[in-house]
Design a protein around this motif. Sequence first.
Motif, PDB file in Angstrom:
ATOM      1  N   VAL A 114      23.375 -39.768 -15.307  1.00 48.30           N
ATOM      2  CA  VAL A 114      24.160 -40.987 -15.045  1.00 48.30           C
ATOM      3  C   VAL A 114      24.385 -41.178 -13.564  1.00 48.30           C
ATOM      4  O   VAL A 114      24.282 -42.293 -13.014  1.00 48.30           O
ATOM      5  CB  VAL A 114      25.490 -40.907 -15.794  1.00 48.30           C
ATOM      6  N   THR A 115      24.648 -40.095 -12.885  1.00 43.23           N
ATOM      7  CA  THR A 115      24.885 -40.197 -11.436  1.00 43.23           C
ATOM      8  C   THR A 115      23.635 -40.659 -10.700  1.00 43.23           C
ATOM      9  O   THR A 115      23.683 -41.532  -9.822  1.00 43.23           O
ATOM     10  CB  THR A 115      25.336 -38.833 -10.894  1.00 43.23           C
ATOM     11  N   SER A 116      22.492 -40.121 -11.063  1.00 46.96           N
ATOM     12  CA  SER A 116      21.236 -40.526 -10.390  1.00 46.96           C
ATOM     13  C   SER A 116      20.907 -42.009 -10.697  1.00 46.96           C
ATOM     14  O   SER A 116      20.475 -42.767  -9.807  1.00 46.96           O
ATOM     15  CB  SER A 116      20.098 -39.621 -10.839  1.00 46.96           C
ATOM     16  N   GLN A 117      21.112 -42.402 -11.936  1.00 48.32           N
ATOM     17  CA  GLN A 117      20.851 -43.811 -12.279  1.00 48.32           C
ATOM     18  C   GLN A 117      21.784 -44.752 -11.511  1.00 48.32           C
ATOM     19  O   GLN A 117      21.374 -45.799 -11.008  1.00 48.32           O
ATOM     20  CB  GLN A 117      21.012 -44.019 -13.779  1.00 48.32           C
ATOM     21  N   LEU A 118      23.052 -44.366 -11.436  1.00 52.33           N
ATOM     22  CA  LEU A 118      24.011 -45.192 -10.702  1.00 52.33           C
ATOM     23  C   LEU A 118      23.659 -45.283  -9.231  1.00 52.33           C
ATOM     24  O   LEU A 118      23.718 -46.354  -8.605  1.00 52.33           O
ATOM     25  CB  LEU A 118      25.419 -44.606 -10.883  1.00 52.33           C
ATOM     26  N   LYS A 119      23.219 -44.180  -8.683  1.00 51.18           N
ATOM     27  CA  LYS A 119      22.849 -44.185  -7.251  1.00 51.18           C
ATOM     28  C   LYS A 119      21.634 -45.075  -7.007  1.00 51.18           C
ATOM     29  O   LYS A 119      21.585 -45.842  -6.038  1.00 51.18           O
ATOM     30  CB  LYS A 119      22.572 -42.744  -6.822  1.00 51.18           C
ATOM     31  N   ALA A 120      20.645 -44.992  -7.902  1.00 49.57           N
ATOM     32  CA  ALA A 120      19.447 -45.845  -7.738  1.00 49.57           C
ATOM     33  C   ALA A 120      19.805 -47.330  -7.866  1.00 49.57           C
ATOM     34  O   ALA A 120      19.314 -48.178  -7.100  1.00 49.57           O
ATOM     35  CB  ALA A 120      18.403 -45.469  -8.795  1.00 49.57           C
ATOM     36  N   ARG A 121      20.661 -47.604  -8.787  1.00 45.52           N
ATOM     37  CA  ARG A 121      21.064 -49.013  -8.958  1.00 45.52           C
ATOM     38  C   ARG A 121      21.831 -49.510  -7.761  1.00 45.52           C
ATOM     39  O   ARG A 121      21.677 -50.670  -7.332  1.00 45.52           O
ATOM     40  CB  ARG A 121      21.900 -49.153 -10.219  1.00 45.52           C
ATOM     41  N   ILE A 122      22.687 -48.699  -7.200  1.00 41.52           N
ATOM     42  CA  ILE A 122      23.449 -49.094  -6.000  1.00 41.52           C
ATOM     43  C   ILE A 122      22.498 -49.356  -4.849  1.00 41.52           C
ATOM     44  O   ILE A 122      22.666 -50.314  -4.077  1.00 41.52           O
ATOM     45  CB  ILE A 122      24.497 -48.022  -5.654  1.00 41.52           C
ATOM     46  N   GLU A 123      21.472 -48.525  -4.707  1.00 46.74           N
ATOM     47  CA  GLU A 123      20.485 -48.740  -3.639  1.00 46.74           C
ATOM     48  C   GLU A 123      19.751 -50.073  -3.832  1.00 46.74           C
ATOM     49  O   GLU A 123      19.519 -50.823  -2.871  1.00 46.74           O
ATOM     50  CB  GLU A 123      19.491 -47.577  -3.615  1.00 46.74           C
ATOM     51  N   GLN A 124      19.351 -50.368  -5.050  1.00 43.30           N
ATOM     52  CA  GLN A 124      18.689 -51.661  -5.315  1.00 43.30           C
ATOM     53  C   GLN A 124      19.606 -52.826  -4.992  1.00 43.30           C
ATOM     54  O   GLN A 124      19.186 -53.824  -4.392  1.00 43.30           O
ATOM     55  CB  GLN A 124      18.259 -51.737  -6.776  1.00 43.30           C
ATOM     56  N   MET A 125      20.838 -52.723  -5.396  1.00 47.38           N
ATOM     57  CA  MET A 125      21.783 -53.799  -5.111  1.00 47.38           C
ATOM     58  C   MET A 125      21.994 -53.950  -3.623  1.00 47.38           C
ATOM     59  O   MET A 125      22.109 -55.086  -3.100  1.00 47.38           O
ATOM     60  CB  MET A 125      23.122 -53.518  -5.807  1.00 47.38           C
ATOM     61  N   LYS A 126      22.000 -52.900  -2.892  1.00 45.20           N
ATOM     62  CA  LYS A 126      22.180 -52.962  -1.432  1.00 45.20           C
ATOM     63  C   LYS A 126      21.003 -53.664  -0.781  1.00 45.20           C
ATOM     64  O   LYS A 126      21.168 -54.536   0.086  1.00 45.20           O
ATOM     65  CB  LYS A 126      22.357 -51.548  -0.903  1.00 45.20           C
ATOM     66  N   VAL A 127      19.796 -53.323  -1.245  1.00 46.97           N
ATOM     67  CA  VAL A 127      18.600 -53.972  -0.681  1.00 46.97           C
ATOM     68  C   VAL A 127      18.602 -55.472  -1.015  1.00 46.97           C
ATOM     69  O   VAL A 127      18.293 -56.316  -0.161  1.00 46.97           O
ATOM     70  CB  VAL A 127      17.333 -53.272  -1.230  1.00 46.97           C
ATOM     71  N   CYS A 128      18.944 -55.824  -2.229  1.00 42.70           N
ATOM     72  CA  CYS A 128      18.974 -57.241  -2.623  1.00 42.70           C
ATOM     73  C   CYS A 128      19.996 -58.020  -1.820  1.00 42.70           C
ATOM     74  O   CYS A 128      19.747 -59.160  -1.383  1.00 42.70           O
ATOM     75  CB  CYS A 128      19.268 -57.365  -4.112  1.00 42.70           C
ATOM     76  N   SER A 129      21.163 -57.417  -1.623  1.00 39.52           N
ATOM     77  CA  SER A 129      22.205 -58.118  -0.859  1.00 39.52           C
ATOM     78  C   SER A 129      21.784 -58.318   0.583  1.00 39.52           C
ATOM     79  O   SER A 129      22.014 -59.382   1.176  1.00 39.52           O
ATOM     80  CB  SER A 129      23.514 -57.339  -0.942  1.00 39.52           C
ATOM     81  N   LEU A 130      21.139 -57.275   1.147  1.00 35.68           N
ATOM     82  CA  LEU A 130      20.672 -57.436   2.531  1.00 35.68           C
ATOM     83  C   LEU A 130      19.601 -58.510   2.628  1.00 35.68           C
ATOM     84  O   LEU A 130      19.582 -59.322   3.564  1.00 35.68           O
ATOM     85  CB  LEU A 130      20.123 -56.095   3.038  1.00 35.68           C
ATOM     86  N   HIS A 131      18.710 -58.558   1.653  1.00 30.35           N
ATOM     87  CA  HIS A 131      17.656 -59.600   1.659  1.00 30.35           C
ATOM     88  C   HIS A 131      18.255 -60.993   1.531  1.00 30.35           C
ATOM     89  O   HIS A 131      17.851 -61.925   2.247  1.00 30.35           O
ATOM     90  CB  HIS A 131      16.695 -59.330   0.498  1.00 30.35           C
ATOM     91  N   CYS A 132      19.226 -61.142   0.649  1.00 30.25           N
ATOM     92  CA  CYS A 132      19.878 -62.452   0.505  1.00 30.25           C
ATOM     93  C   CYS A 132      20.599 -62.836   1.781  1.00 30.25           C
ATOM     94  O   CYS A 132      20.593 -64.002   2.201  1.00 30.25           O
ATOM     95  CB  CYS A 132      20.856 -62.427  -0.671  1.00 30.25           C
ATOM     96  N   HIS A 133      21.243 -61.880   2.402  1.00 23.93           N
ATOM     97  CA  HIS A 133      21.952 -62.176   3.653  1.00 23.93           C
ATOM     98  C   HIS A 133      20.990 -62.640   4.736  1.00 23.93           C
ATOM     99  O   HIS A 133      21.260 -63.600   5.476  1.00 23.93           O
ATOM    100  CB  HIS A 133      22.722 -60.915   4.083  1.00 23.93           C
ATOM    101  N   LEU A 134      19.864 -61.946   4.833  1.00 22.38           N
ATOM    102  CA  LEU A 134      18.878 -62.337   5.864  1.00 22.38           C
ATOM    103  C   LEU A 134      18.303 -63.718   5.591  1.00 22.38           C
ATOM    104  O   LEU A 134      18.125 -64.536   6.502  1.00 22.38           O
ATOM    105  CB  LEU A 134      17.761 -61.294   5.923  1.00 22.38           C
ATOM    106  N   THR A 135      17.971 -64.017   4.348  1.00 22.98           N
ATOM    107  CA  THR A 135      17.411 -65.337   4.027  1.00 22.98           C
ATOM    108  C   THR A 135      18.420 -66.442   4.288  1.00 22.98           C
ATOM    109  O   THR A 135      18.079 -67.508   4.788  1.00 22.98           O
ATOM    110  CB  THR A 135      16.978 -65.383   2.569  1.00 22.98           C
ATOM    111  N   SER A 136      19.677 -66.222   3.945  1.00 23.27           N
ATOM    112  CA  SER A 136      20.699 -67.243   4.212  1.00 23.27           C
ATOM    113  C   SER A 136      20.916 -67.421   5.700  1.00 23.27           C
ATOM    114  O   SER A 136      21.153 -68.530   6.189  1.00 23.27           O
ATOM    115  CB  SER A 136      21.999 -66.850   3.521  1.00 23.27           C
ATOM    116  N   ALA A 137      20.840 -66.320   6.444  1.00 18.83           N
ATOM    117  CA  ALA A 137      21.028 -66.431   7.895  1.00 18.83           C
ATOM    118  C   ALA A 137      19.890 -67.211   8.542  1.00 18.83           C
ATOM    119  O   ALA A 137      20.090 -68.005   9.457  1.00 18.83           O
ATOM    120  CB  ALA A 137      21.145 -65.036   8.519  1.00 18.83           C
ATOM    121  N   THR A 138      18.660 -66.985   8.051  1.00 19.80           N
ATOM    122  CA  THR A 138      17.522 -67.748   8.601  1.00 19.80           C
ATOM    123  C   THR A 138      17.591 -69.185   8.182  1.00 19.80           C
ATOM    124  O   THR A 138      17.139 -70.064   8.903  1.00 19.80           O
ATOM    125  CB  THR A 138      16.205 -67.145   8.112  1.00 19.80           C
TER     126      THR A 138
END
Length: 923
Positions: free
Chosen positions: A899-923
């Motif tokens: 459960v801990t490993s799955q949660l960590k992987a999901r958090i990493e994916q969410m972090k990457v998605c949020s950063l991508h959305c932030h960059l696209t909105s900024a551009t």
Amino acid sequence: MAEEEDYSSLPLTDRWVHKVWKVRKQAYEEAAKIFEKTPDEYDPAFRPFTQDPSLWKAAAADSNVAAQQEGLAALCAFLKFGGRDGAVRARQQAVTPIVEKCLSSTRAATKASAVEALLLFVEVDVPGPVIEDILPALSNKQPKVVAASLAALTQIYHNYGCKTADPKPVLKILPKVFGHADKNVRAEATNLAVEFYRWLREAMKPMFWNDLKPTQQNDLEAQFEKVKAEGPPKQERLLRSQQEAQERAPAAGDGEGAYDDGEGDAEEPGEIDAFDLAEPQDVVGKIPKDFYDNLGSSKWKERKEALEALYALVNVPRIKDADFGEINRSLAKCMKDANIAVVTQAAQCIEMLAKGLRKGYAKYRSIVMQPILERLKEKKQTVADALGAALDAVFLSTDLSECLEDITAFLVHKNPQVKEGTMKFLVRCLRTTRDVPSKPEIAGMVESAKKLLSESSEALRSGGAEILGTIMKIIGERAMAAHLEGLDDIRKAKVKEFFETAEVKAKDKPKPPPPAARAPPPKKVMGGGMKKAPAGVKKPAAAAPASPTEPAPAPAPTQAQPPRAGPGSKLGVPKPGLGGLKAPQKRNLAAPGLSSPRRPAPEPAPSVEEEPPTSPVASKPAPRVGLGRGGLAARSLAKPAAPSVPAAPPSPTSTSGLTHLERAELEELRAANERLLRQLEESRHERSKLHSEIQELKNQNASLIEDHTRDVLSIKAKETQLVRARSDAEAAEQTNERLRRELDRLKRALAKAEAFNAGTGPGSPGSPNLGFRTMSPTHDDAGIFRDGGMPASANRNRMSFASTFSEEKENGDNMMPHPLSKVTPDLRYAGSAASSGRGSPARGYRRDVATDDSQPRTVDSHADRSGSRAGSRAGGRTADASSNVPSSGMESWKRAAEVTSQLKARIEQMKVCSLHCHLTSAT
């Protein structure tokens, strides 16, 4: 026989409608004989048929063919000998039965009588109503009725002509009868079309030609070729009104000649054209809405297509008058187009508009003429031809006086190509105009032509000579001689050549002025004679003794007037001469006897030079004495020799003195007239300049308005775009701020998750208690442990978290806020409710935390309940506790790690998605 006697005793009108056809036939025959014997149209025999015109309807529609024939004969006699009122009333009742029943009869006599009756109906009044009554029969179901009606129309137009009978109503329906299924109908339609061609020539084609099939057009062309060889047709039968006009003429022969000439002139091909026959068509309402947008396009093909669409609309024989100002301004603007195809098409549109509007186009001449003349600089022949045709069409809508100002201005243009084109246009105007130009206009054109004679180009020099030769053809050689002074013989010969070959339509109007010029001298002579005549008439007795006494009166005035000759001249100063006339009158009247003793003395010494001074004195008093002083004139009759003798010789001198005075006044008037003419010319030039400036300013104003409109539209469009961009920017900022907050949350959740993962490893059994102690400080650290050495509450929490995560993963819930809620302590416990059963001890804890997380006794009660329940479950399973505890502990640790490993992987994916959305909105 007894029945016949009874029938003959009946009135004529009763026998007219009798049921026995023989009785009706006899009544028709009797009526025809009665009509022929009537002395005039007012005879009482016509009265019953005038009062009841329905009798003619019964006669024309008689069911018996023999009676019908006699009825038509009676109708022809009635129309021939009766009056107009009765014929007009009978026409309303009889024409339709004649067309439907009689024209298609099998009897030749009936057909002939029916056609003659229709012709007589036309002759009595006018052909229009008769033609209108025949036209409905062309839609009859029986082909023989249609063919007979067409034949009757052919006879009407053949006898009365298209000038008397309007051809337009029939020309409109010709395509319909040409498409008839019956060949006889088509043959009669062909005959009618040929008859129209005899009168109208090519002017008839625009009305129906395009609606015919090619084979029909070829057949008609073959028939037309036969008609072209014939001369102009003439009207064979005259209306009653035309006959009366001829009878009123001085002589029958002159009247007929005048009529024939008038008809010949009227039937020339140029007199009747398509414009006179066509119906006006609305063009403005059919113009496309995007016409002006396409005409102002930057692509020349779109401009040309817009002009082609306009040309298709205006290419009609006649255009309905409307406001074409905007269209003409746009076409004038096209004259400056860089593409010659657009210029040519615009010129063709102007030509069609001018031809379709005729005189109605005169108000647009000032808009288009100058741009067309300016565009004559184009060297390509096709463009020059189109521009020339447009100019000719515009000129036909106006006259030479209106166009002369622009023509004269462009004859001195700096571009030789424009000069040449304007010169050719002026020659065409002089040839086609029907009005003789005025003397100032002729003088202006002659001066411009003389300037062209000195040009370096041969075409311009020949053009100047052609202008002079054409003007000479209009005004005559004698009037033109004064304008040709100063030219050499070579140029005069060139002008004479063009004069001999020129063809003009303007009539030579300078011929009337010579009689007017001769009129003033007779008036002067008659005036002088009238002044002398009263004296001679009032003194008839003195006429005989005047001859021997002629030398006697001469010395008397010479002796009396020498002292007056010295102070002033009688020729130069009129007032003293006129004032001195009264003194000699008084002297001659007061002492009439003084002249008689002096007669013998001055006889040898009379001089011709002395007589002229006496002539004004002797001539002037005569009218004043005879008119104003009748008594004194009566006294002078006693010795009339004195006044009568000088009256004859001094008359020429007196008239010469008067002519000097009049000549002086005439010279002054001429000088004043010349000054006025100069001022008029100057004002005209100024007016033309002002008109041109006004037109230029109008064009500039129109272009500025168009540019301003486009700028305003572009500004509004940009403002709309700016508003949209601002709204999009605000939305992007809001999205960026939301994503930034989400990113912060994710970072905090990630930090907490990493801290949680670091404290739940298999090598650190005491760390879960610390984590739970942080989240719930009132929790009991010493709770009931399972066999694996881990507290039951921690195990339950881990199981609840893992089950919730697995359920959400299976349901496809990948939304951004859910992982964050699972990481936070409150939401983590709340999310475990889905995996806990009804008996799960976590339910009480979650319910209490949802209500108030700050109450410690809820946690204590939860700990007590969970501890007691865990103890009871542990007590119930004491038998196999030794075997189950180690395996369940290992499984829980493995499951927690997964459960801990799955949660960590999901958090990493969410972090990457949020950063991508932030960059696209900024551009």
